[in-house]
Design an enzyme around this catalytic site. Sequence first.
Site, PDB file in Angstrom:
ATOM      1  N   GLY A   1      -0.799   2.997  39.592  1.00  0.00           N
ATOM      2  CA  GLY A   1      -1.720   1.955  40.044  1.00  0.00           C
ATOM      3  C   GLY A   1      -3.153   2.391  40.298  1.00  0.00           C
TER       4      GLY A   1
ATOM      5  CD  GLU B   1      -0.891   4.891  47.060  1.00  0.00           C
ATOM      6  OE1 GLU B   1      -1.053   4.128  46.078  1.00  0.00           O
ATOM      7  OE2 GLU B   1       0.229   5.226  47.467  1.00  0.00           O
TER       8      GLU B   1
ATOM      9  CG  ASP C   1       3.055  -4.053  50.480  1.00  0.00           C
ATOM     10  OD1 ASP C   1       2.653  -4.895  51.287  1.00  0.00           O
ATOM     11  OD2 ASP C   1       4.030  -4.259  49.724  1.00  0.00           O
TER      12      ASP C   1
ATOM     13  CG  PHE D   1       2.953  -9.284  43.981  1.00  0.00           C
ATOM     14  CD1 PHE D   1       3.460  -8.087  44.467  1.00  0.00           C
ATOM     15  CD2 PHE D   1       2.721  -9.397  42.622  1.00  0.00           C
ATOM     16  CE1 PHE D   1       3.734  -7.026  43.610  1.00  0.00           C
ATOM     17  CE2 PHE D   1       2.993  -8.350  41.755  1.00  0.00           C
ATOM     18  CZ  PHE D   1       3.505  -7.167  42.253  1.00  0.00           C
TER      19      PHE D   1
END
Length: 180
Positions: free
Chosen positions: A44, A100, A104, A153
């Site tokens: 990510g 990062e 979450d 999300f």
Amino acid sequence: MLKDDVAKILISEERLQARTAELGQQISADYAGQTPFIIAVLKGAYVFLADLCRHLTVPHQVHFMAISSYGGRSTQSSGVVRILMDLTESPEGQKVLIIEDIVDSGNTLDYILRNLRTRNPASIRVCTLLSKPSRREKPVPIDYIGFEIPDEFVIGYGLDFDELYRNLPFVGILKPEFYE
Ligand code: IMP
Ligand code: MG
């Protein structure tokens, strides 16, 4: 088109670029005279990393670790964190800066921090593009946060759903019909 699957743009390309430049300046000032050992968490973080590192004016090394915490077509972390690909060089004695995409639940970052501390770096700091504070299960220290976002999300700018949408230049909310 991929972007037709997006219900709403949460953070525009312009805001992402402006904030990434600011973070780059701040990190460069904080690490003046030092050579941070960047550890980008795959997959990510790759888009954010690519933009951020071009705003760093301090010399730095870029290293990668791949971590998995989601099972394929899921929008929830499984809580079971695994290293899929480890560092190729030791961070011992280094000033580690973890990059990062998103924090979450905090399970992934908590795992990475505990793992890296055992390898005796000189220091560890964390920079995340996004944080969802309302979802936190583990308290994790974060030094640089791009944006705090609500419990939605999100996809784009490196973040995926089922390995798609990472290339979108903005951060958006996927239409629920795509994951329900
Ligand atoms: P955590 O362990 O729950 O903090 O989750 C961290 C990882 O889950 C991140 O590095 C992402 O890969 C993924 N993740 C968490 N939230 C989202 C989201 O909204 N969209 C896409 N991926 C996410
Ligand atoms: Mg992911």
